[in-house]
Design a protein around this motif. Structure first.
Motif, PDB file in Angstrom:
ATOM      1  N   LYS A  33       0.858  -1.196   0.000  1.00 16.39           N
ATOM      2  CA  LYS A  33       0.000   0.000   0.000  1.00 16.39           C
ATOM      3  C   LYS A  33       0.891   1.242   0.000  1.00 16.39           C
ATOM      4  N   ILE A  34       1.336   1.644  -1.195  1.00 17.08           N
ATOM      5  CA  ILE A  34       2.284   2.753  -1.305  1.00 17.08           C
ATOM      6  C   ILE A  34       1.784   3.892  -2.189  1.00 17.08           C
ATOM      7  N   LEU A  35       0.605   3.736  -2.796  1.00 18.79           N
ATOM      8  CA  LEU A  35       0.139   4.730  -3.758  1.00 18.79           C
ATOM      9  C   LEU A  35      -0.713   5.830  -3.139  1.00 18.79           C
ATOM     10  N   CYS A  36      -1.460   5.504  -2.084  1.00 21.13           N
ATOM     11  CA  CYS A  36      -2.329   6.494  -1.462  1.00 21.13           C
ATOM     12  C   CYS A  36      -2.861   5.964  -0.145  1.00 21.13           C
ATOM     13  N   ASP A  37      -3.585   6.836   0.541  1.00 19.58           N
ATOM     14  CA  ASP A  37      -4.388   6.458   1.700  1.00 19.58           C
ATOM     15  C   ASP A  37      -5.829   6.800   1.362  1.00 19.58           C
ATOM     16  N   VAL A  38      -6.755   5.974   1.825  1.00 18.27           N
ATOM     17  CA  VAL A  38      -8.171   6.292   1.705  1.00 18.27           C
ATOM     18  C   VAL A  38      -8.561   6.882   3.049  1.00 18.27           C
ATOM     19  N   VAL A  39      -8.959   8.157   3.034  1.00 18.13           N
ATOM     20  CA  VAL A  39      -9.216   8.889   4.271  1.00 18.13           C
ATOM     21  C   VAL A  39     -10.660   9.386   4.308  1.00 18.13           C
ATOM     22  N   GLY A  40     -11.130   9.715   5.527  1.00 22.82           N
ATOM     23  CA  GLY A  40     -12.440  10.330   5.690  1.00 22.82           C
ATOM     24  C   GLY A  40     -13.593   9.362   5.641  1.00 22.82           C
TER      25      GLY A  40
END
Length: 162
Positions: A33-40
């Protein structure tokens, strides 16, 4: 010693991958998991994708695709923590007259992966990629919706793990 299963060629034999619409998924090596974070993920904050530095490099090269391949268009993309989904359209230029060297789906995906690798200095990609030939407008719309909802359903995604 146990023999490894033979790797199956993921593309359809005798299919012309130089025209049409394709749903493509490209995974990071080891599904890191290095491309982004899913937030919110709250009631008042719908999930959003926050790209990492590597994710921004990936996005930059996705957006450059049409410049490098005038007969290929990225209709839609979503960058997830460990994979990327793309809808890629490949068409003939000049109202159907085929280009001297047609653009092949594998060339487009290979180019995106190579440009990212070159810019960051090492590969982040799993070998090959998954593709699905989009054969109808209903299929196209279903995939579009799936991509829109992918961040919302991240914890239910087949590529999700803690």
């Amino acid at each position: 010693m146990e023999e490894l299963p033979k790797r199956r060629h993921p593309r359809l034999k005798a299919f012309d991958y130089t025209q049409g619409w394709y749903f493509v998924t490209v995974c990071t090596a080891g599904k890191r998991k290095i491309l982004c974070d899913v937030v919110g993920r709250g009631a008042l904050t719908p999930p959003q994708v926050r790209l990492s530095l590597v994710g921004r490099v990936v996005e930059k090269h996705i957006l450059r695709t049409n410049t490098l391949y005038p007969t290929a268009t990225i209709d839609k993309y979503v960058i997830m923590p460990n994979h990327v989904h793309l809808i890629i359209a490949i068409h003939s230029p000049d109202g159907g007259v085929r280009a001297p060297r047609p653009t092949h789906l594998s060339s487009v995906v290979r180019s995106i992966k190579a440009m990212v690798t070159r810019e960051i200095g090492h590969t982040i990609w799993q070998t090959s990629f998954y593709d699905h030939v989009i054969r109808s407008e209903a299929d196209y719309l279903r995939i579009w919706q799936y991509m829109d909802e992918n961040p919302v359903r991240w914890t239910e995604d087949e590529y999700y793990f803690e």
